[in-house]
Design an enzyme around this catalytic site. Structure first.
Site, mmCIF file in Angstrom:
data_model
loop_
_atom_site.group_PDB
_atom_site.id
_atom_site.type_symbol
_atom_site.label_atom_id
_atom_site.label_comp_id
_atom_site.label_asym_id
_atom_site.label_seq_id
_atom_site.Cartn_x
_atom_site.Cartn_y
_atom_site.Cartn_z
ATOM 1 N N THR A 1 0.847 -1.177 0.071
ATOM 2 C CA THR A 1 0.055 -0.078 0.049
ATOM 3 C C THR A 1 0.892 1.072 -0.167
ATOM 4 O O THR A 1 1.744 1.318 0.648
ATOM 5 C CB THR A 1 -0.984 0.083 1.283
ATOM 6 O OG1 THR A 1 -1.482 1.353 1.434
ATOM 7 C CG2 THR A 1 -0.191 -0.260 2.605
ATOM 8 N N GLU B 1 -5.510 -3.181 3.263
ATOM 9 C CA GLU B 1 -5.179 -4.023 4.494
ATOM 10 C C GLU B 1 -6.377 -4.858 4.690
ATOM 11 O O GLU B 1 -6.491 -5.588 5.830
ATOM 12 C CB GLU B 1 -4.981 -2.900 5.568
ATOM 13 C CG GLU B 1 -3.585 -2.401 5.586
ATOM 14 C CD GLU B 1 -3.568 -0.975 4.708
ATOM 15 O OE1 GLU B 1 -4.472 -0.763 3.674
ATOM 16 O OE2 GLU B 1 -2.813 -0.163 5.309
ATOM 17 N N LYS C 1 -6.584 10.671 -3.123
ATOM 18 C CA LYS C 1 -6.734 9.560 -3.909
ATOM 19 C C LYS C 1 -7.161 9.954 -5.305
ATOM 20 O O LYS C 1 -8.392 10.643 -5.527
ATOM 21 C CB LYS C 1 -7.759 8.867 -3.488
ATOM 22 C CG LYS C 1 -7.467 7.235 -4.087
ATOM 23 C CD LYS C 1 -8.003 6.299 -3.099
ATOM 24 C CE LYS C 1 -7.504 4.660 -3.498
ATOM 25 N NZ LYS C 1 -8.243 3.691 -2.775
HETATM 26 P P1 AMP Z 1 -6.430 1.331 -0.943
HETATM 27 O O1 AMP Z 1 -5.511 0.703 0.080
HETATM 28 O O2 AMP Z 1 -5.609 1.914 -1.833
HETATM 29 O O3 AMP Z 1 -7.447 0.383 -1.627
HETATM 30 O O4 AMP Z 1 -7.363 2.551 -0.323
HETATM 31 C C1 AMP Z 1 -8.214 2.289 0.945
HETATM 32 C C2 AMP Z 1 -8.521 3.565 1.166
HETATM 33 O O5 AMP Z 1 -9.543 4.143 -0.248
HETATM 34 C C3 AMP Z 1 -9.728 3.787 2.124
HETATM 35 O O6 AMP Z 1 -8.995 3.585 3.414
HETATM 36 C C4 AMP Z 1 -10.462 5.030 2.110
HETATM 37 O O7 AMP Z 1 -9.823 6.059 2.242
HETATM 38 C C5 AMP Z 1 -10.511 4.970 0.369
HETATM 39 N N1 AMP Z 1 -11.725 4.311 -0.034
HETATM 40 C C6 AMP Z 1 -11.905 3.181 -0.528
HETATM 41 N N2 AMP Z 1 -13.259 2.951 -1.074
HETATM 42 C C7 AMP Z 1 -13.937 4.199 -0.580
HETATM 43 C C8 AMP Z 1 -15.005 4.445 -0.753
HETATM 44 N N3 AMP Z 1 -16.277 3.749 -1.092
HETATM 45 N N4 AMP Z 1 -15.473 5.802 -0.323
HETATM 46 C C9 AMP Z 1 -14.518 6.706 -0.069
HETATM 47 N N5 AMP Z 1 -13.201 6.349 0.019
HETATM 48 C C10 AMP Z 1 -12.964 5.241 -0.141
#
Ligand code: AMP
Length: 550
Positions: free
Chosen positions: A189, A334, A443
């Site tokens: 990550t 995670e 993001k």
């Molecule tokens: P990743 O580890 O790159 O998949 O990112 C995870 C993070 O993406 C989460 O902790 C959130 O901050 C963000 N995230 C994932 N899904 C959503 C969602 N449906 N709405 C808002 N933020 C999200």
């Protein structure tokens, strides 16, 4: 007294064996890098995965060795998922969109012995190879013999061809059974400050997650479904679809690198795709293409949207204009990744129109296996009233306990809770809604940008006294970085000169969309930048640009 049921280990190879035996001809269709369609059934995929395990043995891969992949969604990547994990080695998927520095760090930190790569990544590999020569013994191009590129590699690092190795191998291999807690795959990550961290999945966590994904109020995959994972296999195992689809006997349609609206529409219609999953940016591109071209989605019934908050426009437009249901999901690397999923329940049956959309904007209800709570900064548990927001904590059998190389349990508190870095409310019906992020990252189009790195570079400019990078709303990329700078006393800021500090040091897509000069930046009581107030003030900056000097 222990129960007397059989203690059979949960093995990833068992998923593929099940699919091969019960859904032998069910298709895995892949769009190759060259744009051709490749198709075969689960039985052949299982045979080729065994053949690959034999290739890996001959290349010296043994228990727990890491095998890296730099690859799109496709059949050879599927074979690596099963062949590597199935033989008790560890499939290390690498995100090619990260900066070359991060990729080099990840390969070395993971200690990858082999690196499998799609042809697209040949130029990246050429730059990377000297920096990973300490651990990687060979690069295997995932290609036919006549497609092999010329790729200068350092002495001692071989360049091999996937199909040549496969042709010279055999299928005389039985999938071994071993402790289900054995590591199966590794994904880094980059969501936080500092170096990327490895999340090390196990056979047990992967199989349990696949079962959970397949439950009826989550993906609910069935053998009549045809699933197109747009979400990449290099980012949290394509949300588990490479496991959950064969487990259910559903067909997989793999888009390769062709992720634009026109390519996706064509593939979805020609391959009769019924459901698909990806980040909002992808669906925004698809929606724009459909609207502009007048094309329809002929067979798609459902799109799962996650990775970033699902915009209202997508929830409403796909349903109203194309008869496609959008389900909103939340998760993280995670958490394997599925944590919550949003489908209405019986008590929501009366909701309609705006009230229903409002509910569906939430990230969803915890799926069984995921225990969730919100806490205040003092750690006290907060009520599920839909109004009080707190730090979101999760625990469960597919939640990370420690990062790769760290002591077991070190990523959690004493009771096993993992702090997600998301700030959320939970309503009395159990629907979680993310209201903010405590981790300082942006993001953009589903990929992370590190604010800290951009800030550190900005303050290396002689005219900049202080800098803040914040995430602001963007119609296409969901979020983009905005740079706020305070000039050194007596100096003025030349935006172009400040932007020049990023040249060659971060990926181009990380560059801030605008530079705003301010006389001072707000701080918290502990002297940290008060990003929340900045985000509130500048949220719409790129939608309605304000002057760049204030
Ligand atoms: P990743 O580890 O790159 O998949 O990112 C995870 C993070 O993406 C989460 O902790 C959130 O901050 C963000 N995230 C994932 N899904 C959503 C969602 N449906 N709405 C808002 N933020 C999200």
């Amino acid at each position: 007294m222990l129960g007397l049921m059989q203690d059979r280990p949960l093995m990833i190879s068992a998923i593929l064996r099940h699919a091969a035996r019960n859904h032998a001809a069910q298709e895995v269709v892949s769009k190759t890098v060259a744009g051709k369609l490749h198709r075969y059934g689960y039985a052949e995929m299982e045979r080729r995965s065994r053949r690959l395990a034999r290739v890996l043995q001959r290349l010296g891969i043994g228990d727990h060795d890491r095998v890296g992949t730099l690859a799109w969604n496709g059949f050879r990547h599927m074979e690596l998922y099963y062949g590597v994990s199935g033989m008790r080695a560890i499939c290390h998927t690498i995100n090619p969109r990260l900066s070359p520095d991060d990729i080099a760090f990840i390969v070395n930190d993971g200690g990858d012995k082999l690196l499998f790569a799609d042809l697209t990544f040949a130029p990246l590999l050429e730059a990377l190879a000297p920096r990973i020569a300490g651990c990687v013994r060979a690069v295997v191009m995932m290609a036919d013999a006549d497609e092999m590129p010329t790729l200068p590699l350092p002495a001692g690092m071989d360049l091999l061809c996937y199909e040549t190795l496969m042709a010279a191998s055999d299928e005389a291999y039985d999938w071994p059974e071993f402790d289900e807690r054995t590591a199966s795959s590794l994904c880094y990550t980059s969501g936080t400050t500092g170096k990327p961290k490895g999340v090390l999945y196990s056979h047990r966590s992967t199989v349990l997650h696949a079962y959970a994904v397949n439950s009826a109020d989550v993906f609910g995959l069935r053998s009549v479904h045809r699933v197109l994972p747009v979400v990449p296999m290099f980012h949290v195992n394509a949300w588990g679809t490479p496991y959950s689809a064969p487990m259910a006997g559903a067909a997989l349609v793999m888009p390769g690198r062709h992720l634009d609206g026109a390519s996706l529409t064509a593939l979805m219609n020609s391959e009769r795709v019924t459901m698909s999953a990806g980040v909002p940016t992808i669906w925004m591109g698809l929606l724009q293409h459909l609207r502009a071209s007048g094309e329809r989605l002929e067979t798609v019934k459902r799109l799962v949207i996650g990775g970033s908050a699902c915009p209202r426009l997508l929830l409403e437009a796909f349903d109203a204009e194309y008869g496609v249901t959008v389900d909103h999901a939340w998760g993280m690397t995670e958490t394997s990744p599925l944590g919550t999923y949003n489908v209405p329940k019986a008590s929501n049956a009366d909701l309609a129109g705006d009230d229903l959309t409002r509910l569906r904007e939430k990230q969803g209800r915890g799926i069984f296996g995921i225990d969730m709570k919100i806490v205040g900064d003092d750690g006290a548990t907060l009520p599920w009233d839909g109004a009080t927001s707190g730090n979101l904590m999760v625990r469960g059998p597919w939640v990370c306990g420690a990062y790769f190389g760290q002591a077991p349990g070190s990523a959690c508190d004493a009771e096993g809770w993992f702090a997600t870095g998301d700030v959320a409310t939970i309503d009395p019906d159990g629907y979680m809604e993310i209201t903010d992020r405590s981790k300082d990252v942006i993001k953009s189009g589903g990929e992370w940008i590190s604010s800290i790195m951009l800030e550190n570079l900005a303050v290396s400019h002689p005219d900049v006294a202080e800098a803040a990078i914040i995430s602001v709303a963007h119609p296409k990329w969901d979020e983009r970085p905005l740079l706020l700078v305070v000039p050194m006393p007596g100096r003025t800021i030349d935006a172009a000169s400040v932007m020049a500090v990023y040249e060659g040091r971060v990926p181009r897509w990380w560059l801030p969309d605008d530079v705003v000069t301010v006389s001072e930046l707000p701080h918290t009581a502990t002297g940290k930048l008060h990003k929340l107030s900045l985000r509130e003030k500048y949220r719409d900056h790129l939608l309605t640009p304000a002057p760049s000097i204030e």
